[in-house]
Design a protein around this motif. Structure first.
Motif, PDB file in Angstrom:
ATOM      1  N   VAL A 140      46.456  47.711  40.664  1.00  0.00           N
ATOM      2  CA  VAL A 140      45.789  47.388  41.934  1.00  0.00           C
ATOM      3  C   VAL A 140      46.476  46.178  42.552  1.00  0.00           C
ATOM      4  CG1 VAL A 140      43.549  48.335  41.247  1.00  0.00           C
ATOM      5  CG2 VAL A 140      44.094  45.926  40.761  1.00  0.00           C
ATOM      6  N   ASP A 141      46.384  46.099  43.867  1.00  0.00           N
ATOM      7  CA  ASP A 141      46.825  44.915  44.616  1.00  0.00           C
ATOM      8  C   ASP A 141      45.593  44.180  45.114  1.00  0.00           C
ATOM      9  OD1 ASP A 141      49.565  45.374  44.319  1.00  0.00           O
ATOM     10  OD2 ASP A 141      49.578  46.777  46.022  1.00  0.00           O
ATOM     11  N   VAL A 142      45.508  42.915  44.782  1.00  0.00           N
ATOM     12  CA  VAL A 142      44.343  42.094  45.129  1.00  0.00           C
ATOM     13  C   VAL A 142      44.770  41.023  46.125  1.00  0.00           C
ATOM     14  CG1 VAL A 142      42.597  40.496  44.255  1.00  0.00           C
ATOM     15  CG2 VAL A 142      43.246  42.505  42.918  1.00  0.00           C
ATOM     16  N   SER A 145      45.987  21.187  48.386  1.00  0.00           N
ATOM     17  CA  SER A 145      47.003  21.754  49.267  1.00  0.00           C
ATOM     18  C   SER A 145      47.034  23.280  49.236  1.00  0.00           C
ATOM     19  CB  SER A 145      48.384  21.205  48.887  1.00  0.00           C
ATOM     20  OG  SER A 145      48.702  21.545  47.545  1.00  0.00           O
ATOM     21  N   ILE A 146      46.554  23.890  48.174  1.00  0.00           N
ATOM     22  CA  ILE A 146      46.586  25.351  48.073  1.00  0.00           C
ATOM     23  C   ILE A 146      45.186  25.963  48.038  1.00  0.00           C
ATOM     24  CG2 ILE A 146      48.815  25.353  46.919  1.00  0.00           C
ATOM     25  CD1 ILE A 146      47.399  25.724  44.262  1.00  0.00           C
ATOM     26  N   GLN A 147      44.182  25.161  47.805  1.00  0.00           N
ATOM     27  CA  GLN A 147      42.822  25.699  47.715  1.00  0.00           C
ATOM     28  C   GLN A 147      42.379  26.301  49.045  1.00  0.00           C
ATOM     29  OE1 GLN A 147      39.990  22.950  46.176  1.00  0.00           O
ATOM     30  NE2 GLN A 147      38.230  24.112  46.916  1.00  0.00           N
ATOM     31  N   GLY A 148      41.798  27.466  49.000  1.00  0.00           N
ATOM     32  CA  GLY A 148      41.326  28.146  50.200  1.00  0.00           C
ATOM     33  C   GLY A 148      42.365  29.030  50.855  1.00  0.00           C
ATOM     34  N   GLY A 149      43.615  28.962  50.389  1.00  0.00           N
ATOM     35  CA  GLY A 149      44.651  29.807  50.955  1.00  0.00           C
ATOM     36  C   GLY A 149      44.579  31.229  50.410  1.00  0.00           C
ATOM     37  N   ILE A 150      45.161  32.154  51.159  1.00  0.00           N
ATOM     38  CA  ILE A 150      45.152  33.557  50.772  1.00  0.00           C
ATOM     39  C   ILE A 150      46.341  33.840  49.850  1.00  0.00           C
ATOM     40  CG2 ILE A 150      45.161  35.931  51.594  1.00  0.00           C
ATOM     41  CD1 ILE A 150      42.717  34.331  52.405  1.00  0.00           C
ATOM     42  N   VAL A 151      46.045  34.415  48.696  1.00  0.00           N
ATOM     43  CA  VAL A 151      47.104  34.776  47.743  1.00  0.00           C
ATOM     44  C   VAL A 151      46.997  36.266  47.423  1.00  0.00           C
ATOM     45  CG1 VAL A 151      47.233  32.477  46.719  1.00  0.00           C
ATOM     46  CG2 VAL A 151      45.647  34.160  45.778  1.00  0.00           C
ATOM     47  N   ARG A 152      48.088  36.790  46.921  1.00  0.00           N
ATOM     48  CA  ARG A 152      48.141  38.184  46.499  1.00  0.00           C
ATOM     49  C   ARG A 152      48.440  38.231  45.003  1.00  0.00           C
ATOM     50  NH1 ARG A 152      51.907  37.978  50.341  1.00  0.00           N
ATOM     51  NH2 ARG A 152      53.474  38.644  48.813  1.00  0.00           N
ATOM     52  N   ALA A 153      47.891  39.241  44.354  1.00  0.00           N
ATOM     53  CA  ALA A 153      48.145  39.426  42.923  1.00  0.00           C
ATOM     54  C   ALA A 153      48.168  40.915  42.630  1.00  0.00           C
ATOM     55  CB  ALA A 153      47.085  38.726  42.090  1.00  0.00           C
ATOM     56  N   GLU A 154      49.045  41.321  41.733  1.00  0.00           N
ATOM     57  CA  GLU A 154      49.148  42.716  41.314  1.00  0.00           C
ATOM     58  C   GLU A 154      48.940  42.789  39.815  1.00  0.00           C
ATOM     59  OE1 GLU A 154      52.388  46.420  41.315  1.00  0.00           O
ATOM     60  OE2 GLU A 154      52.852  44.516  42.311  1.00  0.00           O
ATOM     61  N   ALA A 166      35.471  43.790  51.714  1.00  0.00           N
ATOM     62  CA  ALA A 166      34.559  44.632  50.940  1.00  0.00           C
ATOM     63  C   ALA A 166      35.321  45.780  50.282  1.00  0.00           C
ATOM     64  CB  ALA A 166      33.456  45.186  51.848  1.00  0.00           C
ATOM     65  N   ALA A 167      35.030  46.012  48.998  1.00  0.00           N
ATOM     66  CA  ALA A 167      35.694  47.093  48.262  1.00  0.00           C
ATOM     67  C   ALA A 167      34.900  47.407  47.004  1.00  0.00           C
ATOM     68  CB  ALA A 167      37.126  46.701  47.894  1.00  0.00           C
ATOM     69  N   ASP A 168      35.054  48.646  46.510  1.00  0.00           N
ATOM     70  CA  ASP A 168      34.456  49.062  45.236  1.00  0.00           C
ATOM     71  C   ASP A 168      32.936  48.927  45.218  1.00  0.00           C
ATOM     72  OD1 ASP A 168      37.144  49.316  44.418  1.00  0.00           O
ATOM     73  OD2 ASP A 168      37.171  47.249  43.695  1.00  0.00           O
ATOM     74  N   LEU A 180      41.763  40.107  35.855  1.00  0.00           N
ATOM     75  CA  LEU A 180      42.920  40.880  36.288  1.00  0.00           C
ATOM     76  C   LEU A 180      44.123  40.452  35.435  1.00  0.00           C
ATOM     77  CD1 LEU A 180      44.075  42.889  38.450  1.00  0.00           C
ATOM     78  CD2 LEU A 180      44.761  40.847  39.741  1.00  0.00           C
ATOM     79  N   HIS A 181      44.745  41.410  34.765  1.00  0.00           N
ATOM     80  CA  HIS A 181      45.916  41.135  33.939  1.00  0.00           C
ATOM     81  C   HIS A 181      47.156  41.145  34.824  1.00  0.00           C
ATOM     82  CE1 HIS A 181      44.055  41.769  29.787  1.00  0.00           C
ATOM     83  NE2 HIS A 181      43.068  41.943  30.658  1.00  0.00           N
ATOM     84  N   VAL A 182      47.783  39.964  34.944  1.00  0.00           N
ATOM     85  CA  VAL A 182      48.907  39.777  35.851  1.00  0.00           C
ATOM     86  C   VAL A 182      50.164  39.483  35.035  1.00  0.00           C
ATOM     87  CG1 VAL A 182      49.827  38.399  37.761  1.00  0.00           C
ATOM     88  CG2 VAL A 182      47.370  38.907  37.643  1.00  0.00           C
ATOM     89  N   ARG A 183      51.258  40.129  35.408  1.00  0.00           N
ATOM     90  CA  ARG A 183      52.538  39.885  34.757  1.00  0.00           C
ATOM     91  C   ARG A 183      53.179  38.644  35.376  1.00  0.00           C
ATOM     92  NH1 ARG A 183      55.031  42.256  30.289  1.00  0.00           N
ATOM     93  NH2 ARG A 183      54.062  44.213  31.008  1.00  0.00           N
TER      94      ARG A 183
END
Length: 297
Positions: free
Chosen positions: A146-148, A65-74, A193-195, A102-105
């Motif tokens: 960073v925001d991913v 149900s969540i695989q392939g969806g777009i998520v955000r992480a900081e 594309a980045a970095d 990525l170290h996420v709180r």
């Protein structure tokens, strides 16, 4: 054979087989629906799910149900927690994927590790003089907060370990051994594309590309099971019909053999007790008898 099939015993067996076939059909439909929904979810390019903390917790499985969806992480990248995943073929090129922690709180204030496939580079760009991928040649992650944003993918199956910063799969069970825990069970593939890296393609995970075929295979198996139950009923009716046909043939042959065996007995009795009529008398014998009688007188 129709008369055999219409007998109460076989009609009851047919009802049982029809119920079993219907159950198999329902299970096949359920598996087909799962495969169809999974394909729709994987084809949803811009299906945004929100923040990673609101979608899945560290250690929880990444479901269909969540695989392939777009998520955000900081969070912040750790340059010492980075591996290369070679042996991929992307856009017609031999590619190497760069995966960084990525170290996420989290909501409870602790820090969890989120594997991020930051992108990929051509294999030749990170190949050392020895012909092997060199982690030191990979683009370093950005520093600071960073925001991913990217697609949430399930962990790939682990078949080999990680040696000298080289992994063969993006498998969180292996990354936990290298980087520690708590860690999210899936990973995020950056979709832009980045970095100095190229964007990750959709559904790079072997789990996501193989799950549809697995569900379709299960659906086909249930269809075959349903057909087998009907075939089993038909085979039972046919076997009973052939058995009865063979039994009738055997009884008929026995009667014919009995009838053929009575003719020689009747003929033998006729030979032992012949019937002598006037037509069967010997005139010579009668003449001689008459002459003897005359001479005697």
């Amino acid at each position: 054979m129709l008369r055999v099939a219409l007998r109460p015993r076989f009609m009851g067996l047919l009802a049982l087989m029809v119920v079993a076939t219907l159950v198999c059909g329902l299970l096949a439909t359920w598996q087909w629906d799962r495969a169809h929904r999974a394909m729709q979810q994987q084809s949803a390019v811009d299906r945004s799910l929100g923040s990673i903390q609101d979608v899945v917790q560290p250690g929880d499985a990444v479901t269909n149900s969540i695989q392939g969806g777009i998520v955000r992480a900081e969070g912040s990248y750790d340059p010492d927690q980075q591996v290369l995943v070679p042996g991929r073929r992307i856009d017609g090129e031999d590619a190497v994927i760069v995966v960084t922690a990525l170290h996420v709180r989290t909501d409870d204030g602790t820090t969890a590790l989120l594997p991020v496939a930051r992108g990929w580079v051509p294999e030749e760009d990170v190949t050392g003089k020895d012909g092997q991928p060199d982690p030191g040649r990979a683009p370093a992650p950005p520093s600071g907060r960073v925001d991913v944003s990217g697609r949430l993918e399930a962990s790939e199956s682990a078949s080999q370990g990680i040696e000298h910063g080289i992994a063969q799969e993006i498998a969180t069970p292996l990354l936990v051994n290298e980087w520690g825990e708590p860690m999210y069970a899936g990973y995020v593939g950056v979709d832009h594309a980045a970095d100095g890296l190229r964007a990750m393609p959709a559904a790079e995970s072997a789990f996501s590309t193989g799950l549809n075929w697995q569900n379709l295979g299960y659906a086909l198996q249930w269809v075959l099971f349903g057909g087998f139950f009907l075939y089993l009923w038909w085979r039972s009716v046919r076997t009973a019909y052939l058995d009865e046909l063979a039994e009738r043939r055997e009884r008929m042959q026995s009667r014919l053999a009995l009838a053929e065996g009575e003719d020689p007995v009747a003929a033998h009795e006729d030979d032992d007790h012949p019937t002598v009529g006037p037509a069967g008398a010997d005139p010579t014998v009668k003449g001689e008898t008459g002459a003897d009688s005359a001479s005697t007188r």
